[in-house]
Design a protein around this motif. Structure first.
Motif, PDB file in Angstrom:
ATOM      1  N   ALA A 219     -14.895  -6.663  -5.338  1.00  0.00           N
ATOM      2  CA  ALA A 219     -13.832  -5.669  -5.167  1.00  0.00           C
ATOM      3  C   ALA A 219     -12.965  -5.447  -6.399  1.00  0.00           C
ATOM      4  CB  ALA A 219     -12.973  -6.025  -3.966  1.00  0.00           C
TER       5      ALA A 219
ATOM      6  N   ILE B  59     -11.179   2.486  -7.486  1.00  0.00           N
ATOM      7  CA  ILE B  59     -10.844   2.836  -6.098  1.00  0.00           C
ATOM      8  C   ILE B  59     -11.919   3.708  -5.446  1.00  0.00           C
ATOM      9  CG2 ILE B  59      -9.232   4.123  -4.631  1.00  0.00           C
ATOM     10  CD1 ILE B  59      -6.972   3.058  -6.349  1.00  0.00           C
TER      11      ILE B  59
ATOM     12  N   LEU C 274     -14.931   1.562  -4.707  1.00  0.00           N
ATOM     13  CA  LEU C 274     -14.601   0.617  -3.640  1.00  0.00           C
ATOM     14  C   LEU C 274     -14.635   1.324  -2.292  1.00  0.00           C
ATOM     15  CD1 LEU C 274     -13.695  -2.185  -2.711  1.00  0.00           C
ATOM     16  CD2 LEU C 274     -11.342  -1.480  -3.187  1.00  0.00           C
ATOM     17  N   ASN C 275     -14.086   2.514  -2.231  1.00  0.00           N
ATOM     18  CA  ASN C 275     -14.106   3.292  -0.996  1.00  0.00           C
ATOM     19  C   ASN C 275     -15.539   3.604  -0.568  1.00  0.00           C
ATOM     20  OD1 ASN C 275     -12.820   4.651   1.160  1.00  0.00           O
ATOM     21  ND2 ASN C 275     -13.154   6.591   0.110  1.00  0.00           N
TER      22      ASN C 275
ATOM     23  N   GLN D 117     -11.433  -3.520   3.495  1.00  0.00           N
ATOM     24  CA  GLN D 117     -10.385  -2.540   3.803  1.00  0.00           C
ATOM     25  C   GLN D 117      -8.996  -3.022   3.388  1.00  0.00           C
ATOM     26  OE1 GLN D 117     -10.951   0.574   4.718  1.00  0.00           O
ATOM     27  NE2 GLN D 117      -8.790   1.055   4.727  1.00  0.00           N
TER      28      GLN D 117
ATOM     29  N   GLU E 267      -8.190  -4.877   0.899  1.00  0.00           N
ATOM     30  CA  GLU E 267      -8.132  -4.746  -0.561  1.00  0.00           C
ATOM     31  C   GLU E 267      -7.875  -3.298  -0.956  1.00  0.00           C
ATOM     32  OE1 GLU E 267      -8.492  -5.329  -4.698  1.00  0.00           O
ATOM     33  OE2 GLU E 267      -8.255  -6.841  -3.142  1.00  0.00           O
ATOM     34  N   LEU E 268      -8.585  -2.370  -0.341  1.00  0.00           N
ATOM     35  CA  LEU E 268      -8.391  -0.958  -0.636  1.00  0.00           C
ATOM     36  C   LEU E 268      -6.981  -0.512  -0.273  1.00  0.00           C
ATOM     37  CD1 LEU E 268      -9.580   1.748  -1.591  1.00  0.00           C
ATOM     38  CD2 LEU E 268     -10.335   2.124   0.758  1.00  0.00           C
ATOM     39  N   GLU E 269      -6.520  -0.904   0.898  1.00  0.00           N
ATOM     40  CA  GLU E 269      -5.174  -0.527   1.324  1.00  0.00           C
ATOM     41  C   GLU E 269      -4.105  -1.081   0.393  1.00  0.00           C
ATOM     42  OE1 GLU E 269      -4.790  -1.667   5.415  1.00  0.00           O
ATOM     43  OE2 GLU E 269      -6.196  -0.116   6.074  1.00  0.00           O
TER      44      GLU E 269
ATOM     45  N   ARG F  93      -4.380  -1.535  -2.735  1.00  0.00           N
ATOM     46  CA  ARG F  93      -4.404  -0.768  -3.991  1.00  0.00           C
ATOM     47  C   ARG F  93      -3.774   0.606  -3.856  1.00  0.00           C
ATOM     48  NH1 ARG F  93     -10.075  -1.152  -7.107  1.00  0.00           N
ATOM     49  NH2 ARG F  93     -10.557  -3.337  -6.722  1.00  0.00           N
TER      50      ARG F  93
END
Length: 52
Positions: free
Chosen positions: A18, A23, A26-27, A41, A43-45, A47
């Motif tokens: 990740a 971004i 990753l998405n 999820q 980790e994405l949130e 960021r």
């Protein structure tokens, strides 16, 4: 990469991927299967959500 291959990776390895992904990538990776979504999820949130 076949989907079943990703589903067999340990979550620790998925989490190591990740930080090196931008971004958008990753998405896209999160969208590959439910398991990666559940693991990455947060980790994405973190960021895309501004820190207070």
């Amino acid at each position: 990469m076949p989907r079943d291959y990703i589903e067999n990776l340990p979550p620790e390895l998925i989490l190591l991927l990740a930080p090196s992904l931008p971004i958008g990538s990753l998405n896209a990776f999160i969208s590959t299967c439910r398991r990666t979504h559940e693991i990455l999820q947060p980790e994405l949130e973190s960021r895309i959500t501004p820190k207070r």
